[in-house]
Each structure stands twice: as structure tokens, then as C-alpha cells.
Enzyme design. Structure first.
Site, PDB file in Angstrom:
ATOM      1  N   GLY A   1       0.771  -1.235   0.000  1.00 34.72           N
ATOM      2  CA  GLY A   1       0.000   0.000   0.000  1.00 34.72           C
ATOM      3  C   GLY A   1       0.801   1.281   0.000  1.00 34.72           C
ATOM      4  O   GLY A   1       0.227   2.361   0.140  1.00 34.72           O
ATOM      5  N   GLY A  21       2.593   2.481  -2.533  1.00 33.67           N
ATOM      6  CA  GLY A  21       2.612   3.156  -3.829  1.00 33.67           C
ATOM      7  C   GLY A  21       3.677   2.678  -4.788  1.00 33.67           C
ATOM      8  O   GLY A  21       4.094   3.445  -5.666  1.00 33.67           O
ATOM      9  N   THR A  36       3.491   0.237  -7.186  1.00 30.50           N
ATOM     10  CA  THR A  36       2.920   0.114  -8.530  1.00 30.50           C
ATOM     11  C   THR A  36       2.560   1.479  -9.101  1.00 30.50           C
ATOM     12  O   THR A  36       2.767   1.749 -10.295  1.00 30.50           O
ATOM     13  CB  THR A  36       1.675  -0.788  -8.478  1.00 30.50           C
ATOM     14  OG1 THR A  36       2.030  -2.055  -7.916  1.00 30.50           O
ATOM     15  CG2 THR A  36       1.096  -0.996  -9.870  1.00 30.50           C
ATOM     16  N   HIS A  51     -13.341   3.566  33.648  1.00 31.66           N
ATOM     17  CA  HIS A  51     -12.157   2.895  33.110  1.00 31.66           C
ATOM     18  C   HIS A  51     -11.429   3.803  32.106  1.00 31.66           C
ATOM     19  O   HIS A  51     -10.211   4.011  32.215  1.00 31.66           O
ATOM     20  CB  HIS A  51     -12.598   1.591  32.432  1.00 31.66           C
ATOM     21  CG  HIS A  51     -11.463   0.779  31.881  1.00 31.66           C
ATOM     22  ND1 HIS A  51     -11.003  -0.373  32.469  1.00 31.66           N
ATOM     23  CD2 HIS A  51     -10.678   0.960  30.768  1.00 31.66           C
ATOM     24  CE1 HIS A  51      -9.998  -0.865  31.758  1.00 31.66           C
ATOM     25  NE2 HIS A  51      -9.783  -0.079  30.716  1.00 31.66           N
ATOM     26  N   GLU A  52     -12.156   4.343  31.147  1.00 28.97           N
ATOM     27  CA  GLU A  52     -11.528   5.203  30.148  1.00 28.97           C
ATOM     28  C   GLU A  52     -11.072   6.528  30.749  1.00 28.97           C
ATOM     29  O   GLU A  52     -10.061   7.094  30.317  1.00 28.97           O
ATOM     30  CB  GLU A  52     -12.486   5.450  28.981  1.00 28.97           C
ATOM     31  CG  GLU A  52     -12.933   4.183  28.256  1.00 28.97           C
ATOM     32  CD  GLU A  52     -11.767   3.370  27.738  1.00 28.97           C
ATOM     33  OE1 GLU A  52     -10.714   3.967  27.415  1.00 28.97           O
ATOM     34  OE2 GLU A  52     -11.893   2.137  27.677  1.00 28.97           O
TER      35      GLU A  52
END
Length: 628
Positions: free
Chosen positions: A200, A202, A204, A419-420
Site C-alpha cells: 500500500g 505506492g 505500482t 475505566h476510560e
């Protein structure tokens, strides 16, 4: 469409031939509608003078009785008195000679089964070999497709994020345009260029840009197009491809995924007769053999350069290796600008902010980001793609789609919120931690919530103090559950796993332990920090010291994280309540809470809290924190 028509035409011709042959063997139309009777009954009818007329043709008699009924019977040449019986009983008869077939018709009928089998075999072999353009027996023809200037409009302006690679291949374009510039100084252009990089990035696209800039014939083929089930076909295709290229020199041959044919020799089951090895041998000879290929430049792309044969990588074949790696922050910004030209962009979209928020994205990932943002805007009936659409697209790509149908009980939502909040508060209080970009309790993928940190700069190396702070941040979620909810959940399992791996890597791989010193205690070709396999090469006594040091690091960071949260309980509670109300907090709202201000309301267009009937828990999915 033409291919489908040709296949249908073949089957129609076969059906017509079969019909014609069967008609040749079909019964004569002369006897059509006549009732068959035994020969003895026919003789009785003749002697009883019940037969009015008869026609004899090729051992068959078709007769008409006095009452107009038509009958037929078979006759034998041994009955020599038949003619006399017909004359004596007043039967009017005629004898017809059988039609003689021509010699060609006889040969065709005799050989038709064999010809039909050969035709069917050729047809299926052509289908199995991909239906080459040169006919049914064109197995050895090259499948390389030649692109001209009209069919390839990609130029270097369409390639961004790999400036060094573009500079390397720019020499190829200059040489193809003006060879004398290099030849007058004794220079020789590389015969082959191997582009290596992750998927991915680039490779090609860059090869297509080279052809578009040079405006020369461009032959493109995949490595898998050479190898077939028949030994020698791949080598024949390599020869044919280079012969065609020489006719159009100067030109470029681009081989995509060359590792499909260029792997190490000697690993196949067929030895020297292996089809892939013979194909590779022919490729080596064509690139730099006894006969020079002047004017033909070979460009190949792969993400597995480690498996390629050494003879393929030597100077004279692939003289130059061009690394096409993941883009940095400036490269990501340039790539975003290239892809944003294709969609209508709102004024609030900032490519630099998006580039900073997408570390580790390849060019293909960024193209997908722009496309997903355009889809979000289209679903919302917008005329322009706004920044919020890009943020939603980025969240979907990184964290997965929102699980809006998931119903969570209020207790689980509160536990996830604290928690977050624990992750976010610890991250904001530690000096070396990456800035908090977003905190959410919206279920996404396998996570019930997520704290997302974004680095201010691209990360090249990991440092000890930053790694220790990352461990403390990972512990913040579980500690917040203990302090505010007075319970423990399975949501921290992923946090503990990542913290343990990070501490183990510091001790066994990176020499960051003062007790054990700068020694590697786990041997592996891959990195333990990124969750890859390792092998232990130490004694049990040393392993106990390693485990003790890992435990010491984890305990120290756990204590640090707990102290920070206990000293800032009010901020954790405010952030958790804001998450329960709005479900998602951005960086500005998190900064407001940490600075003691009332968090500003969400921006327009950002969804707020869903109703309780819309929330669900899809099982025991771990909470997640995502430091970049």
C-alpha cells in the site's frame, strides 16, 4: 463481450456438426410413415395380389397396398426370385440406387469422432491457460500488457509521500528522454530497479508514473503470470516478453510481485525441472546474460525482498533497490492533498491535522480514509466533505464501526466510563505521554470504550521513560475501576497483556534494566515489543531474575498510576460523568476538565448520549486504550 461471443460460437459450431453427422446416419426419409412388417408377411401380401406398387432401395422395400396403406420391410440380396414374384403378381415396382457419398464425406464421417475429441481438448486447454491471444497453442506467449501514452496518464504529480524514491527513479526518466547526458560521461543507467516496501505504499503507482513521465512503451506483468502447470512455459514467456521489449526499445518492463517467481532456488520439490526455477533462470539470463539488452529497463516491485534469489539482486540485474516506505507526517499531508483533489472539501478540513492523526497509515490507507469520509458525507446528504466526516472515517478505520445496536446496562456504562477516564487522566498527568486525542465509551469493534492518544511527531525510537509512562497509562483503567466502582472487571485484560509485553521487552530485548544490564535474554529474528514470537536462551535461575525485574517494573508503574488517580479523583469523576452524558470527549473537552473548567458542549453534528433502550453489551469485550 467478444470472449463470451467466441465461446458461444464454438459450442454452436460443435452442435451443428453433431446434428449434421447424426442426420447422415438417420433413417431415410423415403420410409417415413410406413408400417414395418416381416418379410414373410410381405411375400404373402404379394402372392395375394394385395400390393399395388413398391420401391426397392438399399435393402429396403416400401410398398403401397390396394387400400392405400404404406408398409416397409427389409429385403436380402439372397432372394433372387423376388423380382419374378412382383412381376407375376402385377406389382408395379421401381429400383433406386443408393446415393454415393464423396470421398471427403467418407473421410469426414470416419475421422469426425477423433477431430471432435481433439477440438474439445484444445478448447479446454485454452481455457485452462487463460485463452492467449495467439491461438489455442500460444501457451508460451508473454502475457505482458503494453501501455502507451494515451492509456497511462499517471505522472509524478500523482505520487506523493516518497520524495526520495521519486528522486531515485527520476534518473530513469532522464535517461530515457536523453541517453547522451549519461553516456558522454561513461555512465550506464541501471538495468534493473527493485522497489521494496510494505503493501500500500505506492510501488505500482510509482512505476506507472515513471512510464507516464518518460512517454515510452511500458510493459506490465505480474510475477504469477509467468508460471503455469507445464514446465518450460514460464521460461518461454520470459523470452517472448524480452523479444517484444527489444522491438520497442527504449522501453520499460514492470514486473509486479516478483517474489512469485524470484524466490530462492533449490527449495522446490522438482529440483532443476521445477517450473518456477526454470522461469527464474531464464529471467536471470535475459536481464544480464551473454547477449546484452540495451534500452530495456526492468522495474520490479515486492514487499518480500528477503525471499528473493541472490543472483537476482546482484549488480547488473537489479543494480538499485529503492525503498518505498510508510510516509512520514509531511508525506501523509501531501498524499491527502493528492486524494482530496477528487472530492469537494469544506473549508474546515485541515490536512495537517489529519496527517498528524494518522501515524502508520500507508498511501492506500489514506486513499481509503478520503473515500470513507466522502461516503459519510454522502450518507448525511452534504454537499461538501467536512472535518467531522474525516474524523468519523478515521475512527471507523482505526477502531471499527460503531456498535450502535449494542445495549449496555447502566452499571456497565459507568464502569466503562471510569475505566476510560482513568486512562485519560493518567495520560494527561504524565509529562512524556502523547496528547489525548479522544475518549469514548461508544462500543467499537471488540472494545467497549477507547482512549486515543496521538503523537505530536512521528515515532522513530522508543525511550525508557516514555515506555514506563505507557505502562502506567495502561494500568489507569483497572485502578479507576477499583477506586470508584470498588470492583474489578475483565475489561483490563488487554491492558495487562500489553503492559507485560512492554515490560518484558524492556528487560529481555532492550537492555533497560539496571539489575540485569545490557544483555539480550530472548533470541529471535523478530521483535518482542510488537507481539512477535521469541525464544528463551537463559537458565532457570536467570529466568527467575528476569521475572522479578519485570514484576518490579509493573509494580512501580502500578503504584504511580494509583497515586495519580487518588490525587485527582474529582477530575476522574467529572470526566466519567461527561462521558456518560455525551459518550465521546474530544481533546478540547479533556483539556477543559484537566484545567478545572466546565467541559464545553460537543460540537455541532456530533451525536450525544443515546437512550438507554439503544444501549447493549455484546458480551465480555475488553475495554481498550490506544496510545499511538
Amino acid at each position: 463481450m467478444n470472449n463470451m461471443f467466441s465461446k458461444a460460437a464454438i459450442w454452436v459450431v460443435i452442435a451443428l456438426v453433431l446434428f449434421t453427422v447424426f442426420k447422415q446416419f438417420d433413417g431415410r426419409t423415403l420410409a417415413g410413415g410406413a408400417t414395418p412388417i416381416p418379410y414373410s408377411d410381405f411375400l404373402d401380401e404379394v402372392k395375394a395380389k394385395q400390393i399395388r406398387e413398391a420401391v426397392i432401395e438399399d435393402r429396403t422395400i416400401v410398398a403401397t397396398t390396394n387400400d392405400g396403406k404404406r408398409i416397409k420391410t427389409a429385403v436380402t440380396y439372397l432372394d433372387r426370385g423376388l423380382i419374378g414374384d412382383l412381376i407375376n403378381n402385377g406389382v408395379k415396382f421401381d429400383v433406386k440406387q443408393p446415393e454415393e457419398q464423396s470421398f471427403l464425406s467418407q473421410v469426414f464421417i470416419s475421422w469426425f469422432p477423433m477431430l471432435l475429441l481433439i477440438g474439445v481438448w484444445v478448447f479446454f486447454m485454452r481455457q485452462m491457460q487463460g485463452g492467449g491471444k495467439g491461438g489455442a497453442f500460444s501457451f508460451g506467449r508473454s502475457k505482458a500488457r503494453m501501455l502507451d501514452e494515451a492509456s497511462n496518464t499517471v505522472t509524478f504529480a500523482d505520487v506523493a509521500g516518497c520524495d526520495e524514491a521519486k528522486e531515485e527513479v527520476q534518473e530513469l526518466v532522464d535517461f530515457l528522454r536523453d541517453p547522451t547526458k549519461f553516456q558522454k560521461l561513461g555512465g550506464r543507467i541501471p538495468r534493473g530497479v527493485l522497489m521494496v516496501g510494505p503493501p500500500g505504499t505506492g510501488k505500482t503507482l510509482l512505476a506507472r508514473a515513471i512510464a507516464g513521465e518518460a512517454k515510452v512503451p511500458f510493459f506490465t506483468i505480474s510475477g504469477s503470470d509467468f508460471v503455469e502447470m507445464f514446465v518450460g512455459v514460464g521460461a518461454s514467456r520470459v523470452r517472448d516478453m524480452f523479444e517484444n521489449a527489444k522491438k520497442h526499445s527504449p522501453c520499460i518492463i514492470f514486473i509486479d510481485e516478483i517474489d512469485a517467481v524470484g524466490r530462492h532456488r533449490g527449495a522446490g520439490m522438482g529440483g532443476g525441472n521445477d517450473e518456477r526455477e526454470q522461469t527464474l533462470n531464464q529471467l536471470l539470463v535475459e536481464m544480464d546474460g551473454f547477449e546484452a539488452n540495451s534500452g530495456v529497463i526492468v522495474i520490479a516491485a515486492t514487499n518480500r525482498a528477503d525471499v528473493l534469489d541472490k543472483a537476482l539482486l546482484r549488480p547488473g540485474r537489479f543494480d538499485r533497490q529503492v525503498m518505498v516506505g510508510l510516509p512520514d507526517i509531511r508525506g501523509r499531508e501531501q498524499i491527502l492533498y493528492v486524494h482530496m483533489r477528487k472530492v469537494p472539501i469544506a473549508p474546515d478540513v485541515k490536512a495537517d491535522i489529519l496527517a498528524r492523526g494518522t501515524p502508520g497509515f500507508s498511501g492506500a490507507d489514506l486513499a481509503n480514509l478520503v473515500n470513507e469520509a466522502a461516503l459519510f458525507a454522502a450518507r448525511r446528504n452534504k454537499r461538501l466533505v467536512e472535518m467531522q466526516d474525516f474524523e468519523d472515517a478515521k475512527d471507523k478505520i482505526v477502531m471499527g464501526p460503531e456498535r450502535k445496536s449494542a445495549v449496555m446496562r447502566e452499571e456497565e456504562r459507568r464502569n466503562t466510563a471510569f475505566h476510560e477516564s482513568g486512562h485519560a487522566v493518567v495520560a494527561k498527568l504524565l509529562p512524556k505521554a502523547d496528547p489525548v486525542h479522544k475518549v469514548t465509551i461508544m462500543p467499537r469493534g471488540y472494545a467497549l470504550g477507547l482512549t486515543w492518544q496521538l503523537p505530536e511527531h512521528d515515532r522513530v525510537n522508543m525511550y525508557k521513560d516514555k515506555m514506563l509512562e505507557e505502562i502506567a497509562i495502561l494500568f489507569g483503567g483497572r485502578i479507576a475501576e477499583e477506586i470508584f466502582m470498588h470492583q474489578m472487571s475483565t475489561g483490563a485484560s488487554n491492558d495487562f497483556e500489553r503492559a507485560t509485553k512492554l515490560a518484558r521487552a524492556m528487560v529481555t530485548r532492550y537492555g533497560m534494566s539496571e539489575t540485569l544490564g545490557t544483555m539480550v535474554y530472548e533470541d529471535s529474528e523478530q521483535d518482542a515489543y510488537f507481539g512477535r514470537m521469541t525464544s528463551k536462551t537463559v537458565s532457570e535461575a536467570t529466568q527467575q531474575k528476569v521475572d522479578t525485574e519485570i514484576r518490579s517494573i509493573l509494580d512501580a508503574q502500578y503504584a504511580l498510576s494509583r497515586r495519580l488517580l487518588e490525587e485527582n479523583k474529582e477530575k476522574v469523576e467529572i470526566m466519567a460523568n461527561a462521558l456518560l452524558e455525551w459518550e465521546t470527549l474530544d481533546a478540547d473537552q479533556v483539556n477543559d476538565i484537566m484545567e478545572g473548567r466546565e467541559p464545553r458542549p460537543p460540537k455541532a453534528g456530533i451525536p450525544t448520549k443515546r437512550s438507554a433502550s439503544d444501549n447493549t453489551s455484546g458480551g465480555v469485550s475488553p475495554n481498550a486504550t490506544a496510545p499511538a
